[in-house]
Design a protein around this motif. Structure first.
Motif, PDB file in Angstrom:
ATOM      1  N   LYS A  33       0.859  -1.177   0.000  1.00 50.47           N
ATOM      2  CA  LYS A  33       0.000   0.000   0.000  1.00 50.47           C
ATOM      3  C   LYS A  33       0.904   1.238   0.000  1.00 50.47           C
ATOM      4  O   LYS A  33       2.098   1.128  -0.219  1.00 50.47           O
ATOM      5  N   ASP A  34       0.350   2.397   0.236  1.00 47.82           N
ATOM      6  CA  ASP A  34       1.150   3.629   0.241  1.00 47.82           C
ATOM      7  C   ASP A  34       2.259   3.540   1.282  1.00 47.82           C
ATOM      8  O   ASP A  34       2.023   3.134   2.428  1.00 47.82           O
ATOM      9  N   GLN A  80      -3.971   7.195 -10.058  1.00 48.17           N
ATOM     10  CA  GLN A  80      -4.269   6.656  -8.732  1.00 48.17           C
ATOM     11  C   GLN A  80      -4.024   5.157  -8.729  1.00 48.17           C
ATOM     12  O   GLN A  80      -4.606   4.411  -9.522  1.00 48.17           O
ATOM     13  N   GLN A  94       2.750  -1.881   5.740  1.00 45.82           N
ATOM     14  CA  GLN A  94       2.139  -1.597   4.450  1.00 45.82           C
ATOM     15  C   GLN A  94       2.336  -2.706   3.412  1.00 45.82           C
ATOM     16  O   GLN A  94       1.793  -2.603   2.313  1.00 45.82           O
TER      17      GLN A  94
END
Length: 537
Positions: A384-385, A419, A469
């Motif tokens: 993830k980020d 995105q 993450q």
């Protein structure tokens, strides 16, 4: 990966930390909670060739050509033969998919590489290679000056690469952030020498450093560079600073899986001086890349082979018979030994494998004594980020100064959408901390938790939330990823001797016969073997 940066450099070693022994990996704590597994390459099946004898096939299916190995060399040979009217052929490969070191994978978020992940802009004299790239739609045409135009989607998108050094992400991989004037001067000196070699021709009129390597000059003054290590050459030029040593060591481990104190100086200079491509919309130091790395090029090589590639097929023997070449292979799924009889066999496999298939003990001893193959670990992380340190933003290629790894590439970097809910990061670690045989054994005995902890501990320096993450880590182990171009490899006689065909039916094609494991060498090794066959038809 990128070789250039002359302009940025002219205006403006840490030793690789040893891996823990494999047994220590079992102590890894936090990493064990992250799902994933160790995938390919099929070492267990491949070791059957080394560890057991196989019965001879009961019958042999006739073929015009059999190619053993569906890496770049094998597929290049098959493609070329198909284009020239030879269609009665089969390509055997042990793995579940073709590609060799250019294999790839994928998940719901993107494809990603399991090995080679880019090619530099090609030299303009490589007409057959350029024709292939045009066929693959990588080259979209030529401008009025005759320069190739590359598809902008395949040229690496900005930001291209960054280096974490002295607590900061800098643009580019040539160290400059935090260096003093004397340290920067060493880089200017180094690249001045490289520019000299880039433009140099030998007494025979050939370029000093060319691709393929066998197109290079054999001038004695240049051959002498193959009798010393890159470290020795740098010592002789008083290039001894920490940062220049780290950078060159990073580069030689990147392309060759070989540290600068082991790699031939000729090969080390070739890394920098052999790239001279010109394009309408790219420079020689730009790169072409895809989500799944060179898996894109593998798809292009095999697209017209129409089911002629047989995977899960372990070649067990190659023998010259009265009617041609007899090839035995194990169907790994069914455990049945099958046979093929061909007029020609191309052995597009490493030389230690070729020696075993031929049952040639002397060849095997020669290869074992002179060819050293680097093992690698490659990990794919789905994340993830991530928290970012200060400096250059997230890039395609992300390298950490002083790390034993080569950092990671972002497989999702080439995606056009802005995105991205998840990213796939491909992390590369050449196992150069010990002699290849020792490193290889330790790698095969280490568990998933060990490798996961190794990756996370390294990346935690630049992404402090990497453990939280990361959703999944899969591991690929390459036991014999590439041959090391140590002194004597390029300009010695051994490569040429091992490249010679056996009779009229057995031919060889692999990057270890070039001494340099890059895509172009594999491509032209395949063409060279295919052309030998076509001369006899």
């Amino acid at each position: 990966m990128k070789r250039g940066e002359f302009i940025r450099l002219t205006t403006g070693m840490a030793a690789a930390a040893p891996l823990l022994h494999a047994c220590e990996g079992k102590k890894a704590g936090a990493a064990t909670a992250i799902p994933g597994k160790i995938v390919g390459a099929s070492a267990a099946a491949g070791h059957l060739l080394r560890d057991r004898a196989f019965n001879a096939p009961g019958e042999f299916e006739p073929k015009d050509v059999v190619i053993i190995g569906a890496g770049v060399s094998g597929l290049s040979a098959a493609r070329y033969l198909m284009q020239h009217g030879v269609s009665d052929m089969v390509v055997l490969d042990l793995e579940g998919q073709p590609g060799g070191n250019a294999a790839s994978g994928g998940n719901a978020f993107s494809k990603y590489p399991w090995g080679a992940h880019y090619v530099p802009v090609p030299n303009n004299n490589l007409t057959e290679y350029l024709s292939f790239l045009e066929e693959a739609k990588v080259i979209t045409g030529y401008d009025g000056a005759g320069l190739p135009v590359y598809d902008e989607f395949y040229l690496c998108h900005d930001p291209e690469e960054r280096l974490y050094i002295n607590g900061h992400w800098q643009e580019g991989l040539v160290p400059n952030f935090g260096l003093n004037a004397a340290q920067l001067a060493e880089f200017r000196q180094f690249f001045t020498l490289i520019n000299h070699y880039k433009n140099l021709k030998g007494a025979d009129g050939l370029e000093a450093f060319s691709i393929p390597v066998d197109m290079s000059s054999r001038d004695e003054s240049l051959r002498a560079l193959d009798r010393m290590t890159m470290k020795e050459w740098m010592d002789s030029r008083h290039l001894t600073g920490e940062y220049i040593r780290w950078y060159v060591d990073y580069c030689t481990r990147d392309d060759f899986g070989t540290p600068l104190d082991l790699v031939s100086a000729w090969a080390g200079i070739h890394y920098f001086a052999s790239r001279k491509g010109k394009a309408a919309n790219a420079a020689y130091n730009d790169v072409l890349t895809w989500e799944h790395g060179n898996g894109f090029l593998i798809d292009a090589l095999r697209k017209d082979l129409d089911g002629r590639v047989v995977t899960g097929a372990l070649a067990t023997s190659v023998k010259v018979g009265p009617e041609g070449v007899k090839i035995g292979y194990l169907d790994v799924a069914t455990r049945q030994v099958k046979g093929l009889e061909a007029r020609h066999c191309i052995m597009a496999v490493p030389q230690f494998v070729a020696a075993r298939l031929l049952g040639d003990t002397e060849r095997g001893k020669t290869v074992t004594g002179h060819f050293h193959y680097t093992p690698w670990m490659v990990a794919n992380l789905t994340v993830k980020d991530l928290h970012e340190r200060a400096g250059q933003p997230a890039s395609w290629d992300n390298v950490i100064y002083g790390s034993p790894s080569l950092g990671y590439v972002d497989a999702t970097h080439q995606q056009v959408q802005q995105q991205k809910y998840r990213r796939n990061l491909t992390y590369y670690l050449p196992l150069t901390y010990a002699p290849p045989g020792i490193a290889r054994k330790e790698a095969y005995h280490a568990e998933h938790a060990f490798w996961s902890e190794k990756v996370l501990s390294d990346l935690q320096r630049v992404h402090p939330d990497i453990r939280e993450q990361t959703e999944r880590i899969d591991i690929m182990l390459w036991g014999h990823a590439m041959v090391q171009p140590r002194p004597g490899m390029i300009h010695g006689d051994l490569r040429q001797a091992l490249s010679e065909s056996i009779g009229t039916g057995i031919h060889f094609a692999h990057t270890d016969l070039a001494g340099v494991s890059i895509f172009e060498e594999g491509f032209y090794q395949g063409l060279k073997a295919a052309k030998k066959i076509l001369k006899q038809t």
